[in-house]
Design an enzyme around this catalytic site. Sequence first.
Site, PDB file in Angstrom:
ATOM      1  CD  GLN A 121      -3.176  -5.258  -6.567  1.00 31.57           C
ATOM      2  OE1 GLN A 121      -3.100  -4.044  -6.715  1.00 31.57           O
ATOM      3  NE2 GLN A 121      -4.097  -5.948  -6.173  1.00 31.57           N
ATOM      4  CG  ASP A 143      -1.738  -1.201   1.388  1.00 23.78           C
ATOM      5  OD1 ASP A 143      -1.861  -1.972   0.230  1.00 23.78           O
ATOM      6  OD2 ASP A 143      -2.478  -1.482   2.340  1.00 23.78           O
TER       7      ASP A 143
END
Length: 369
Positions: free
Chosen positions: A295, A148
């Site tokens: 991811q 993130d």
Amino acid sequence: MRKCRIGILTGGGDCAGLNPAIKWVVKSALDGRLQRDRGIEYDILGIRDGWKGLVYADPTTPDSLKEFTVPLNQDLVRTWDRYGGTMLGTSRTNPYDPKNDRSRIALSNIEKLGLDVVIAIGGEDTLGVACKLSQDGVNVVGIPKTIDKDLPGTDYTLGFETALNVITEEVDRLRTTAGSHKRIFAVETMGRDAGWLALEGGESSGAYIILIPEYDFSMEKVNELLLEGKKTGSRYDIIVAAEGAKPVGGMQTVSSNGVDSFGHKTLGGIGEFLAAEIQKSTKLETRSVVLSHLQRGGAPCAYDRRMGRYFGIAAVDLVAKRDFGKMVSFKNGEITAVPLNVVMGKLRTVDVKTQYDIERYNGRRTILR
Ligand code: F6P
């Protein structure tokens, strides 16, 4: 020579870059020349499954010791930097969970295991626990990781660049099928409340529209942009939307109710929402793809291997200097360290004013000001 026992663990969501960091902690701590220069002899104990390992690794019960710890040496970690995920395992266990506080057990196990230092590799949750342990008197060093890239105090967190590569490759793949069928694709990325993955993944892959949590989008505007693209000859278009993005006046979409032990809800569903709304209003055929945990998977890219190496080496530098209660960090192009309590501050998110184009819903088209 003075002796020092380091415990090392990885916590929170896995990602590429964790194993390179573990490898370089081990290699630099156990490096013979450095040990002689420093006058310290280290040994390193891997703690399995994040903070859960420290809660369960009680040396008075040999089975749990075997299950939750592993002594690390240079031979064992030699090839680890090539692999994704974490060889030590991970969990989202919060020893300070107010509903089930097991911090005293973790503290007592740290003592029983003879750990002089704990190196924690993690994001806001894992390093938040590290910060509390440091306040409770444990010698702690943190290494930042999360796809993130939302940790305050550092410009880079391990795993981000590999995740961007995944987004770019998958969008490249989508383009051929989108073009063949003249379809719009809404690609959903992770990122929680930070738009970095969508913004930089969208920029890397050349997405037509990028939607981020930091700026609520208007559904009408998304549709207008798509129809405008169509009019100017676009055969297909790609939208990259962060899982935390939401329409003006709407709510974030969640894929399941309930929260984890750090209080996070599971986001997900914005891609599907967009596809349905776009198709309904514009009649353009639209599909959605959720990139989800892809991811976080795969081998670390070159950048994550290098950053894992630098962060791992810097963490041992801090241990050697007995400069505890710090997180290694990458700031303005340099490897440095910041107090661990920065992670308790506001998350690092996209600055809409300088990094996002609110007219085109995309990255900025001017850079120099
Ligand atoms: O924080 C990393 C992250 O991958 C977020 O982007 C995502 O919302 C979340 O973890 C998913 O968590 P889990 O692994 O529990 O599904």
